[in-house]
Design a protein around this motif. Structure first.
Motif, PDB file in Angstrom:
ATOM      1  N   MET A   9       0.823  -1.210   0.000  1.00 42.41           N
ATOM      2  CA  MET A   9       0.000   0.000   0.000  1.00 42.41           C
ATOM      3  C   MET A   9       0.857   1.258   0.000  1.00 42.41           C
ATOM      4  N   GLN A  10       1.914   1.261   0.821  1.00 40.10           N
ATOM      5  CA  GLN A  10       2.798   2.422   0.962  1.00 40.10           C
ATOM      6  C   GLN A  10       4.228   1.897   1.080  1.00 40.10           C
ATOM      7  N   PRO A  11       4.963   1.771  -0.023  1.00 37.89           N
ATOM      8  CA  PRO A  11       6.306   1.185   0.021  1.00 37.89           C
ATOM      9  C   PRO A  11       7.261   1.901   0.976  1.00 37.89           C
ATOM     10  N   GLU A  12       7.027   3.195   1.209  1.00 41.41           N
ATOM     11  CA  GLU A  12       7.929   3.962   2.073  1.00 41.41           C
ATOM     12  C   GLU A  12       7.940   3.462   3.512  1.00 41.41           C
ATOM     13  N   VAL A  13       6.921   2.691   3.901  1.00 39.92           N
ATOM     14  CA  VAL A  13       6.856   2.193   5.280  1.00 39.92           C
ATOM     15  C   VAL A  13       8.094   1.379   5.640  1.00 39.92           C
ATOM     16  N   LEU A  14       8.686   0.722   4.660  1.00 40.80           N
ATOM     17  CA  LEU A  14       9.841  -0.150   4.918  1.00 40.80           C
ATOM     18  C   LEU A  14      11.047   0.612   5.448  1.00 40.80           C
ATOM     19  N   GLU A  15      11.161   1.881   5.082  1.00 43.83           N
ATOM     20  CA  GLU A  15      12.317   2.672   5.516  1.00 43.83           C
ATOM     21  C   GLU A  15      12.324   2.891   7.027  1.00 43.83           C
ATOM     22  N   TYR A  16      11.175   2.763   7.658  1.00 37.11           N
ATOM     23  CA  TYR A  16      11.045   3.020   9.090  1.00 37.11           C
ATOM     24  C   TYR A  16      11.148   1.748   9.932  1.00 37.11           C
ATOM     25  N   CYS A  17      11.399   0.622   9.286  1.00 37.67           N
ATOM     26  CA  CYS A  17      11.323  -0.670   9.962  1.00 37.67           C
ATOM     27  C   CYS A  17      12.676  -1.204  10.412  1.00 37.67           C
ATOM     28  N   VAL A  18      12.706  -1.689  11.636  1.00 32.29           N
ATOM     29  CA  VAL A  18      13.823  -2.480  12.147  1.00 32.29           C
ATOM     30  C   VAL A  18      13.312  -3.912  12.252  1.00 32.29           C
ATOM     31  N   PHE A  19      13.936  -4.816  11.521  1.00 27.33           N
ATOM     32  CA  PHE A  19      13.499  -6.214  11.513  1.00 27.33           C
ATOM     33  C   PHE A  19      14.179  -6.949  12.664  1.00 27.33           C
ATOM     34  N   ALA A  20      13.384  -7.337  13.634  1.00 27.01           N
ATOM     35  CA  ALA A  20      13.921  -7.821  14.904  1.00 27.01           C
ATOM     36  C   ALA A  20      14.621  -9.164  14.792  1.00 27.01           C
ATOM     37  N   HIS A  21      13.986 -10.115  14.101  1.00 20.58           N
ATOM     38  CA  HIS A  21      14.567 -11.462  14.107  1.00 20.58           C
ATOM     39  C   HIS A  21      14.029 -12.266  12.935  1.00 20.58           C
ATOM     40  N   CYS A  22      14.689 -13.385  12.694  1.00 22.99           N
ATOM     41  CA  CYS A  22      14.192 -14.364  11.722  1.00 22.99           C
ATOM     42  C   CYS A  22      13.518 -15.480  12.489  1.00 22.99           C
ATOM     43  N   SER A  23      12.243 -15.660  12.258  1.00 24.43           N
ATOM     44  CA  SER A  23      11.465 -16.679  12.950  1.00 24.43           C
ATOM     45  C   SER A  23      11.823 -18.083  12.462  1.00 24.43           C
ATOM     46  N   ASN A  24      11.553 -19.061  13.310  1.00 26.88           N
ATOM     47  CA  ASN A  24      11.734 -20.455  12.931  1.00 26.88           C
ATOM     48  C   ASN A  24      10.529 -20.988  12.165  1.00 26.88           C
ATOM     49  N   GLU A  25       9.521 -20.129  11.976  1.00 32.82           N
ATOM     50  CA  GLU A  25       8.353 -20.527  11.195  1.00 32.82           C
ATOM     51  C   GLU A  25       8.721 -20.570   9.716  1.00 32.82           C
ATOM     52  N   SER A  26       8.433 -21.684   9.098  1.00 32.84           N
ATOM     53  CA  SER A  26       8.753 -21.853   7.681  1.00 32.84           C
ATOM     54  C   SER A  26       8.105 -20.739   6.868  1.00 32.84           C
ATOM     55  N   GLY A  27       8.864 -20.142   6.004  1.00 33.78           N
ATOM     56  CA  GLY A  27       8.363 -19.056   5.165  1.00 33.78           C
ATOM     57  C   GLY A  27       8.879 -17.701   5.580  1.00 33.78           C
ATOM     58  N   HIS A  28       9.223 -17.538   6.861  1.00 29.75           N
ATOM     59  CA  HIS A  28       9.618 -16.199   7.300  1.00 29.75           C
ATOM     60  C   HIS A  28      10.947 -15.761   6.685  1.00 29.75           C
ATOM     61  N   ARG A  29      11.902 -16.676   6.629  1.00 31.14           N
ATOM     62  CA  ARG A  29      13.198 -16.314   6.043  1.00 31.14           C
ATOM     63  C   ARG A  29      13.020 -15.895   4.583  1.00 31.14           C
ATOM     64  N   LEU A  30      12.170 -16.622   3.869  1.00 32.71           N
ATOM     65  CA  LEU A  30      11.904 -16.293   2.468  1.00 32.71           C
ATOM     66  C   LEU A  30      11.199 -14.945   2.351  1.00 32.71           C
ATOM     67  N   LEU A  31      10.291 -14.668   3.280  1.00 37.91           N
ATOM     68  CA  LEU A  31       9.575 -13.391   3.266  1.00 37.91           C
ATOM     69  C   LEU A  31      10.527 -12.235   3.568  1.00 37.91           C
ATOM     70  N   LEU A  32      11.428 -12.434   4.516  1.00 45.19           N
ATOM     71  CA  LEU A  32      12.432 -11.404   4.804  1.00 45.19           C
ATOM     72  C   LEU A  32      13.304 -11.142   3.583  1.00 45.19           C
ATOM     73  N   HIS A  33      13.680 -12.218   2.890  1.00 41.82           N
ATOM     74  CA  HIS A  33      14.487 -12.066   1.670  1.00 41.82           C
ATOM     75  C   HIS A  33      13.711 -11.276   0.616  1.00 41.82           C
ATOM     76  N   TYR A  34      12.426 -11.555   0.490  1.00 42.49           N
ATOM     77  CA  TYR A  34      11.584 -10.843  -0.480  1.00 42.49           C
ATOM     78  C   TYR A  34      11.564  -9.345  -0.176  1.00 42.49           C
ATOM     79  N   LEU A  35      11.536  -9.006   1.112  1.00 40.45           N
ATOM     80  CA  LEU A  35      11.482  -7.599   1.524  1.00 40.45           C
ATOM     81  C   LEU A  35      12.870  -6.960   1.614  1.00 40.45           C
ATOM     82  N   LYS A  36      13.912  -7.745   1.275  1.00 45.28           N
ATOM     83  CA  LYS A  36      15.303  -7.270   1.357  1.00 45.28           C
ATOM     84  C   LYS A  36      15.635  -6.801   2.770  1.00 45.28           C
ATOM     85  N   ALA A  37      15.163  -7.570   3.751  1.00 47.51           N
ATOM     86  CA  ALA A  37      15.313  -7.217   5.160  1.00 47.51           C
ATOM     87  C   ALA A  37      16.461  -7.986   5.800  1.00 47.51           C
ATOM     88  N   GLU A  38      17.157  -7.306   6.709  1.00 51.79           N
ATOM     89  CA  GLU A  38      18.236  -7.920   7.478  1.00 51.79           C
ATOM     90  C   GLU A  38      17.812  -8.001   8.945  1.00 51.79           C
TER      91      GLU A  38
END
Length: 346
Positions: A273-302
């Protein structure tokens, strides 16, 4: 359609912030990710001396009709029971938030229970849980927009109470199914890459959950570009309200602490909806739930942490908050080479 005005982060102070970071009494880059964090928070607040004020953890709760399809080993009543646990201070998120001086807000976005006037509970109920999205959209467009609007107003209220750091957590039996469906449609990925064990499914239960999500995605045939419709079809009230809160927090230039799989799926919707929201985000952790690591990669998140967590509630975000504090504190308080009279490398 919900309108928020999230401004791209200004980079006007980037050079000055980097110079300040590089002139601390340390080798260049030796504080690693903390240096990136300090830079990010400084840019978000557009200052060389950022402050973190009144951190708050917003925990949204809602029930999901998809549990009728047998996607969770836990009964739906656990959602309401955990809400009472949050309110009594007995959950992991209470302990971790208290450890780090964060206030916890418990929000009933759509639990299938009449709580009445319960002290400490924010009553924002949209409905008594969503519909079963295997057969019908989880919510109406009107309900979806209502949840988004309420979420925005809740974040604005926290900002008006002087909070500029907001973490996002959730509780809702069945919500990993919603998150998986949102991810599959919006990232245009096969559902089997997005579906995990949730609250502890065995192999047979996991396969059933995959089959349910695949059938639901095939049933609705949605356009991935219409994030609001995708959210209304597969989301939960707590996820939709979290989307709104994330948008509202970013609109007020707050630091957003993003938790695990469900919270990141909400952010995925918000970013569509608003791509700029990502600039304000601190990604806390990578969950052990399957799919989360892939989703973080999609969002280019560290993500900052990788502890094998898969609890939700905002626990990973609360655990990561001290790292954000440390980054801001070193930027503000650590001596420079000049102030400490320490020689720099030649």
């Amino acid at each position: 359609m919900i309108q928020t005005q999230i401004q791209p982060i200004s980079t006007a102070l980037a050079s000055a912030l980097l110079n300040k970071i590089n002139n601390k009494t340390k080798p260049l880059g030796s504080l690693g990710r903390l240096e990136k964090l300090a830079l990010q928070v400084g840019l978000i607040q557009d200052t060389l001396t950022p402050e973190l004020n009144k951190p708050v953890m917003m925990v949204f709760a809602g029930d999901h009709g998809i549990v009728q399809a047998g996607v969770s080993p836990f009964p739906q009543e656990v959602t309401q029971q955990m809400v009472f646990n949050f309110l009594s201070g007995g959950a992991a998120i209470n302990i971790f938030s208290q450890t780090n001086a964060m206030q916890v807000r418990v929000i009933d976005a759509g639990v299938n229970h009449h709580f009445g006037m319960v002290p400490g509970l924010i009553d924002a109920k949209i409905g008594m849980g969503t519909q079963n999205f295997l057969t019908t959209p989880a919510m109406t467009q009107a309900q979806c927009e209502q949840a988004l609007t309420v979420g925005i107003s809740l974040a604005h209220k926290e900002f008006e109470s002087c909070s500029n750091v907001m973490g996002f957590g959730e509780m809702g039996i069945g919500n990993t199914s919603s998150a998986s469906a949102l991810m599959a449609v919006l990232c245009e990925l096969p559902p089997e890459q997005c579906v995990g064990r949730g609250t502890g499914l065995d192999d047979a239960g996991l396969q059933k959950k995959i089959d349910v999500i695949k059938a639901a995605v095939a049933q609705h045939k949605l356009d991935a570009k219409d994030a609001c419709q995708v959210l209304a079809t597969f989301g939960g009230f707590e996820i939709a309200m979290m989307v709104g809160a994330m948008l509202g927090a970013a609109e007020k230039k707050c630091v957003l602490l993003i938790d695990g799989f469900i919270a990141t799926s909400a952010l995925l919707v918000a970013s569509k909806m608003q791509p700029e929201v990502l600039e304000y985000c601190v990604f806390a952790h990578c969950s052990n739930e399957s799919g989360h690591r892939l989703l973080l990669h999609y969002l280019k998140a560290e993500p900052l942490l990788d502890l094998g967590l898969r609890l939700g509630e905002g626990t990973g975000a609360a655990l990561a908050y001290p790292l954000v504090k440390a980054a801001v504190n070193f930027l503000n308080e650590m001596a420079s080479f000049e102030s400490a009279n320490v020689s720099q490398a030649e």
